[in-house]
Design a protein around this motif. Structure first.
Motif, mmCIF file in Angstrom:
data_model
loop_
_atom_site.group_PDB
_atom_site.id
_atom_site.type_symbol
_atom_site.label_atom_id
_atom_site.label_comp_id
_atom_site.label_asym_id
_atom_site.label_seq_id
_atom_site.Cartn_x
_atom_site.Cartn_y
_atom_site.Cartn_z
ATOM 1 N N THR A 126 1.585 -1.088 -0.209
ATOM 2 C CA THR A 126 0.876 0.199 -0.285
ATOM 3 C C THR A 126 -0.424 0.122 -1.081
ATOM 4 N N PRO A 158 -0.818 8.624 -0.319
ATOM 5 C CA PRO A 158 0.307 7.783 -0.723
ATOM 6 C C PRO A 158 1.591 8.041 0.059
ATOM 7 N N VAL A 204 1.238 6.463 3.466
ATOM 8 C CA VAL A 204 1.217 5.006 3.354
ATOM 9 C C VAL A 204 2.606 4.457 3.043
ATOM 10 N N THR A 205 3.335 5.125 2.157
ATOM 11 C CA THR A 205 4.684 4.673 1.798
ATOM 12 C C THR A 205 5.606 4.704 3.009
ATOM 13 N N ALA A 220 4.638 1.855 5.193
ATOM 14 C CA ALA A 220 5.033 0.588 4.573
ATOM 15 C C ALA A 220 6.521 0.324 4.761
#
Length: 255
Positions: free
Chosen positions: A112, A123, A126-127, A130
């Motif tokens: 990340t 975030p 993205v998490t 990921a």
């Protein structure tokens, strides 16, 4: 079809050593191209030039229609700033021989970090992405593990997921299995096979001829900084025309 990567008469010296001697090569979108050859033949240097980790001396490299590292102004070429080069580099993801993971970050945090800090993406988004990538490389249960807690093969799979998290147009692999114990090579190659099956454009420097034979659309044999032979896996690996290619393959097979 316009190639995704167009390499034209690229030359690169390190002092008196000419690492690349006028290399020209096209890679079309969705293609897997494997670069083979002995150590010192120019394969890694070519990859590093594509990713702008090494500055070419002459010639040109275009990625997705954009000239890398240079801009034209009134008929003259000018070197881009480091910030502009960094922006261009976001179009490529590179996986090295060594995993280069951040030792103080978990597997998830390693993935990340780039999208959040460099691309300024949210975030939470993205998490989630990921975690999907960790599942894709078979490591969903290792999200909270630190690199020291992972095997070499697992670390390399995290490195692949980290590169993919930046949403590159092109993936570059520089002998991604050469630092692994033999029993761990297969798990990394399996991830690369899956990635190839999705249509990701890939340039792969490899000594794994079985992988090249199975996955590559084109194989390029390099020697002494030049392309000696290029073609399908069958043409280059099974029925090579050039004596230097034949000698290299015979030596590899004997090992």
């Amino acid at each position: 079809m316009t190639p995704l990567v167009a390499i034209r008469d690229v030359r690169k010296r390190f002092g008196s050593f000419e690492a690349l001697k006028g290399v020209s090569l096209d890679v079309t979108a969705g293609q897997v191209l494997c670069l083979i050859g002995a150590s010192g033949s120019g394969k890694t240097t070519l990859l590093r030039c594509v990713n702008q980790l090494a500055e070419i001396d002459s010639g040109g490299i275009w990625l997705d229609g954009e000239l890398l590292g240079l801009r034209a102004d009134n008929g003259r070429l000018h070197r881009l700033s480091e910030a502009q080069i960094a922006k261009q580099r976001l179009k490529t993801g590179m996986v090295f021989q060594r995993f280069n993971l951040f030792a103080h970050m978990t597997a998830l945090q390693n993935i990340t970090e780039g999208p959040v800090q460099v691309q300024r993406r949210r975030p939470a988004e993205v998490t989630e992405e990921a975690m999907d990538l960790l599942r894709r490389v078979g490591l969903a249960d290792k999200a909270a593990s630190y690199p020291s807690e992972l095997s070499g093969g697992q670390q390399q799979r995290v490195a692949i997921a980290r590169a993919l998290a930046m949403r590159p147009k092109l993936m570059l692999f520089d002998e991604p299995t050469s630092a692994l114990d033999p029993e761990l090579v297969g798990e990394v190659l399996a991830v690369m096979r899956e990635l190839a099956s999705t249509g990701m454009t890939m340039m792969v420097v490899t000594h794994e001829l079985g992988f090249a034979r199975e996955v590559a659309d084109r194989v390029v044999y390099m020697d002494a900084g030049a392309i000696v032979e290029a073609g399908t896996p069958t043409e280059v690996l099974e029925t090579p025309r050039e004596p230097r290619t034949q000698a290299f393959l015979s030596a590899v097979i004997r090992r």
